[in-house]
Motif scaffolding. Sequence first.
Motif, PDB file in Angstrom:
ATOM      1  N   GLN A   1      -2.099  15.468   3.270  1.00 27.86           N
ATOM      2  CA  GLN A   1      -1.439  16.446   4.476  1.00 27.86           C
ATOM      3  C   GLN A   1      -2.141  15.990   5.551  1.00 27.86           C
ATOM      4  OE1 GLN A   1      -0.882  20.250   3.665  1.00 27.86           O
ATOM      5  NE2 GLN A   1       0.592  20.488   5.575  1.00 27.86           N
ATOM      6  N   GLY A   2      -1.581  15.604   6.759  1.00 26.10           N
ATOM      7  CA  GLY A   2      -2.352  15.456   7.899  1.00 26.10           C
ATOM      8  C   GLY A   2      -3.042  14.045   8.013  1.00 26.10           C
ATOM      9  N   PHE A   3      -3.094  13.500   6.997  1.00 28.83           N
ATOM     10  CA  PHE A   3      -3.447  11.863   7.050  1.00 28.83           C
ATOM     11  C   PHE A   3      -2.160  10.924   7.205  1.00 28.83           C
ATOM     12  CE2 PHE A   3      -6.936  14.089   5.129  1.00 28.83           C
ATOM     13  CZ  PHE A   3      -8.045  13.477   5.701  1.00 28.83           C
ATOM     14  N   TYR A   4      -2.480   9.927   8.116  1.00 27.84           N
ATOM     15  CA  TYR A   4      -1.335   8.911   8.260  1.00 27.84           C
ATOM     16  C   TYR A   4      -1.527   7.777   7.345  1.00 27.84           C
ATOM     17  CZ  TYR A   4       1.268   5.398  10.848  1.00 27.84           C
ATOM     18  OH  TYR A   4       2.152   4.541  11.270  1.00 27.84           O
ATOM     19  N   ALA A   5      -2.615   7.100   6.912  1.00 31.21           N
ATOM     20  CA  ALA A   5      -2.839   5.840   6.091  1.00 31.21           C
ATOM     21  C   ALA A   5      -2.079   6.109   4.682  1.00 31.21           C
ATOM     22  CB  ALA A   5      -4.317   5.537   6.211  1.00 31.21           C
ATOM     23  N   PRO A   6      -2.362   7.134   3.924  1.00 32.21           N
ATOM     24  CA  PRO A   6      -1.883   7.098   2.621  1.00 32.21           C
ATOM     25  C   PRO A   6      -0.485   6.628   2.481  1.00 32.21           C
ATOM     26  CG  PRO A   6      -3.236   8.798   2.913  1.00 32.21           C
ATOM     27  CD  PRO A   6      -3.041   8.429   4.192  1.00 32.21           C
ATOM     28  N   GLU A   7       0.367   7.252   3.236  1.00 28.18           N
ATOM     29  CA  GLU A   7       1.684   6.848   3.029  1.00 28.18           C
ATOM     30  C   GLU A   7       2.067   5.619   3.597  1.00 28.18           C
ATOM     31  OE1 GLU A   7       5.872   6.480   3.250  1.00 28.18           O
ATOM     32  OE2 GLU A   7       4.575   7.866   2.334  1.00 28.18           O
ATOM     33  N   GLN A   8       1.219   4.728   4.441  1.00 22.16           N
ATOM     34  CA  GLN A   8       1.493   3.441   4.810  1.00 22.16           C
ATOM     35  C   GLN A   8       0.795   2.672   3.666  1.00 22.16           C
ATOM     36  OE1 GLN A   8       3.135   3.196   7.847  1.00 22.16           O
ATOM     37  NE2 GLN A   8       2.485   5.541   7.440  1.00 22.16           N
ATOM     38  N   CYS A   9      -0.142   2.880   3.066  1.00 20.35           N
ATOM     39  CA  CYS A   9      -0.618   2.491   1.689  1.00 20.35           C
ATOM     40  C   CYS A   9       0.361   2.444   0.556  1.00 20.35           C
ATOM     41  CB  CYS A   9      -1.851   3.193   1.097  1.00 20.35           C
ATOM     42  SG  CYS A   9      -3.248   3.025   1.986  1.00 20.35           S
ATOM     43  N   ILE A  10       1.159   3.489   0.474  1.00 20.54           N
ATOM     44  CA  ILE A  10       2.416   3.458  -0.521  1.00 20.54           C
ATOM     45  C   ILE A  10       3.426   2.442  -0.158  1.00 20.54           C
ATOM     46  CG2 ILE A  10       4.291   5.141  -1.287  1.00 20.54           C
ATOM     47  CD1 ILE A  10       2.123   7.346  -1.090  1.00 20.54           C
ATOM     48  N   GLN A  11       3.869   2.588   1.123  1.00 20.63           N
ATOM     49  CA  GLN A  11       4.825   1.659   1.583  1.00 20.63           C
ATOM     50  C   GLN A  11       4.424   0.243   1.432  1.00 20.63           C
ATOM     51  OE1 GLN A  11       6.209   2.130   5.635  1.00 20.63           O
ATOM     52  NE2 GLN A  11       6.506   4.683   5.563  1.00 20.63           N
ATOM     53  N   ALA A  12       3.247  -0.196   1.525  1.00 20.02           N
ATOM     54  CA  ALA A  12       2.653  -1.438   1.270  1.00 20.02           C
ATOM     55  C   ALA A  12       2.867  -1.945  -0.125  1.00 20.02           C
ATOM     56  CB  ALA A  12       1.240  -1.848   1.890  1.00 20.02           C
TER      57      ALA A  12
ATOM     58  N   LEU B   1     -10.942  -0.658  -3.037  1.00 18.84           N
ATOM     59  CA  LEU B   1     -10.175  -0.838  -1.730  1.00 18.84           C
ATOM     60  C   LEU B   1     -10.322   0.555  -0.849  1.00 18.84           C
ATOM     61  CD1 LEU B   1      -7.269  -2.892  -3.132  1.00 18.84           C
ATOM     62  CD2 LEU B   1      -8.893  -3.862  -1.582  1.00 18.84           C
ATOM     63  N   PRO B   2     -11.371   0.689  -0.244  1.00 13.65           N
ATOM     64  CA  PRO B   2     -11.619   2.150   0.142  1.00 13.65           C
ATOM     65  C   PRO B   2     -10.979   2.354   1.827  1.00 13.65           C
ATOM     66  CG  PRO B   2     -13.550   0.754   0.389  1.00 13.65           C
ATOM     67  CD  PRO B   2     -12.503  -0.201  -0.264  1.00 13.65           C
ATOM     68  N   GLU B   3     -10.357   1.546   2.250  1.00 20.33           N
ATOM     69  CA  GLU B   3      -9.822   1.405   3.580  1.00 20.33           C
ATOM     70  C   GLU B   3      -9.470   2.803   3.957  1.00 20.33           C
ATOM     71  OE1 GLU B   3     -10.159  -2.868   2.600  1.00 20.33           O
ATOM     72  OE2 GLU B   3      -9.646  -1.007   1.604  1.00 20.33           O
ATOM     73  N   VAL B   4      -8.452   3.177   3.077  1.00 18.01           N
ATOM     74  CA  VAL B   4      -7.812   4.680   3.333  1.00 18.01           C
ATOM     75  C   VAL B   4      -8.540   5.611   4.017  1.00 18.01           C
ATOM     76  CG1 VAL B   4      -7.813   5.576   1.263  1.00 18.01           C
ATOM     77  CG2 VAL B   4      -5.850   6.041   2.639  1.00 18.01           C
TER      78      VAL B   4
END
Length: 703
Positions: free
Chosen positions: A229-240, A124-127
């Motif tokens: 650091q500086g990326f937005y998506a990884p944190e949203q992946c964790i939340q998901a 799942l490489p979307e990040v």
Amino acid sequence: MTQVTYELRNNIAVLQLSSPPVNSLGLSMRQAIMSNFQKALADENVDAIVLASSGSIFCGGADISEFDGDLAFASPNLSELCDFVEGTNKLVIAAINGMALGGGCELTLACDYRIADKKAKIGLPEVQLGILPGAGGTQRMPRLAGAPLALEMISSGKPVAAQKLLEAKAIDRLALEDEALLEAAVNYAEELVADDAPLRNCADMAVDISDLPEDYFFEFRRKTSARTQGFYAPEQCIQAVEAACALPLAEGIAFEANLFRDCMETPQARAQQHLFFSERAATKIPGIQSKTLIRPINRVAVIGSGTMGGGIAMNFINAGIETVVLDLNAEALERGIATIRRNYEISAKKGRFTQAQVDSCLSLLKSTTEYSDISDVDLVIEAVFERMDIKQQVFKTLDEVCKPGAILATNTSTLDVNEIAAVTSRPEAVVGTHFFSPANVMRLLEIVRAEKTADDVLMTTIKLAQKIKKVPVVSGVCWGFIGNRMIEPYGRETARLILEGASPAQIDQALTDFGLAMGFPSMADLAGIDVSYLIRQENAEACYPRDPHYAAILDKLYELGRYGQKSGRGFYIYEGRDKREDPEVMTLAADLANELGIKQRAITDQEIVERTMYVLINEGAQILDEGIAYRSGDIDIVYCNGYGFPIFKGGPMQFADEIGLDKILAALNGYRQSLGDYGEEWFKPAPLLERLVEQNKSFKDYQ
């Protein structure tokens, strides 16, 4: 062309995705899958459905070119398709071969059962595109594979082997070594029907978190914060994934959809998707047909056994190409070959290679001190000292020795490839191949197209770069090509800022906070202040004006024998690779500023970033205008892969487009006025930048 084929094998409907090369899930493919599923569901004779691929991979995922418009969300969108597949009243078996990535992976997760080829990889490489899986992947994968594996896959974007997912019970069976996957899938489907196997829906499953420590997600965030650091998506992946552990499937998918939309609207997503498309566009050369025949490359020679030559050789060896390293100095050659062997041994100890792979690689390594031993090679790359007279002498010899049809490449990082080609009787065979150090690690390969480089030579070099797992970008001929030409004003401005009162540590901090891998002072110390000094001297007439302000602090450090890490002192003091600030540098800067009539003052971090980054962008605009780079994305690929520019900003030209070219122009003109004669000389906007602002266009519009 039929995108999905339908076949009935006894009581099993076989649907094969047939849209090469990667079966991307654009709207027409999604419609075809839905239509064929409906056909199978309506047939009373069909007991189960096998979803497979007729190509070399199952599915590469969504068609992200649809993200620019409404097609990605047109019905059936990918989430609707996955929900439909999961909700069918007949068994659905996914047969996974090659790769199942992104939306392709999500589609398999919606099936009841999964069988895979042993060599298959699922991810799942979307990040890596600044987003997260948006068709239920963040909700179904944790339910099937467990939270830890799912979280690692989703937040890193790295695919995993089918065997690992089998062990996690997200894949149900692997095809045997001698068993064709499709046959195995049909047999498996018949077996499931005979056993009256139940339908499986992720809505009926919960994520098992009983063995997870209470602070699991907190610790995962902490461990991954440095690389994200500086990326937005990884944190949203964790939340998901956290949501998958707490919410029913339908609510989790709705939560995922909101996060997906949030990600899609971020500068980081635009930047990462820009780089994705730019990397693919960089191999398309205006005026050259994509079907141009390429030359066979079966044997390669590298001239020079130093660090660069050895690293270059390893690239070809790793790709299974026999490689001869030539050095006229037998002792240097012996040391170089020993270094290559040692590098492979280190890789084996770290588990990156098996001993069998090391032995195989070393069997492809040859060495010689005689030019006659490379007379039959298909490609030779010169990697000798960066001096025109030395390189020209090498090419005169290669012209005499190498067979007709051989490609003659130079690894120069700054010199005129036309002048090198001119000493041969076959300038059409000469091309620049600027590898970045360490050459066996860095992904970028700057390919320099000289005036007479033949089309097939250029396309062969591009294809070969991809074979050795490099990211190729084509540059025209000028001093420094794309990358080093742009780094020159960036370095100049850094040196000037130090004279004006900014410390090396402040500059490094401001630039790393911006997102660079390291600031210029640290980069100069790492590369060697002596190296940049010698390049300035070698190219003084052509490239470097005799402005006494120009790189004065760098010249002074050279005079004092402060070459950087190699000498223990440069901009910093070093003990090994540990560094600390040196007050003496600021004293030297103050003395030089006094001599040159430069007033020192407090300088803000914002000014540091603007002055260094905006002159970099301005030079990029000039390079575009001159046709040295074909497109702005080529420049961004060079800087993100070769110079540590932050990927989440998409490269200097994408960054400029994002913040607005009018703001870049206004800032350049502001410094042009405020910095007096120096500003007038060095902050004059590139004509292209002025034209684009006047036309209300971006760099991306200039192709």
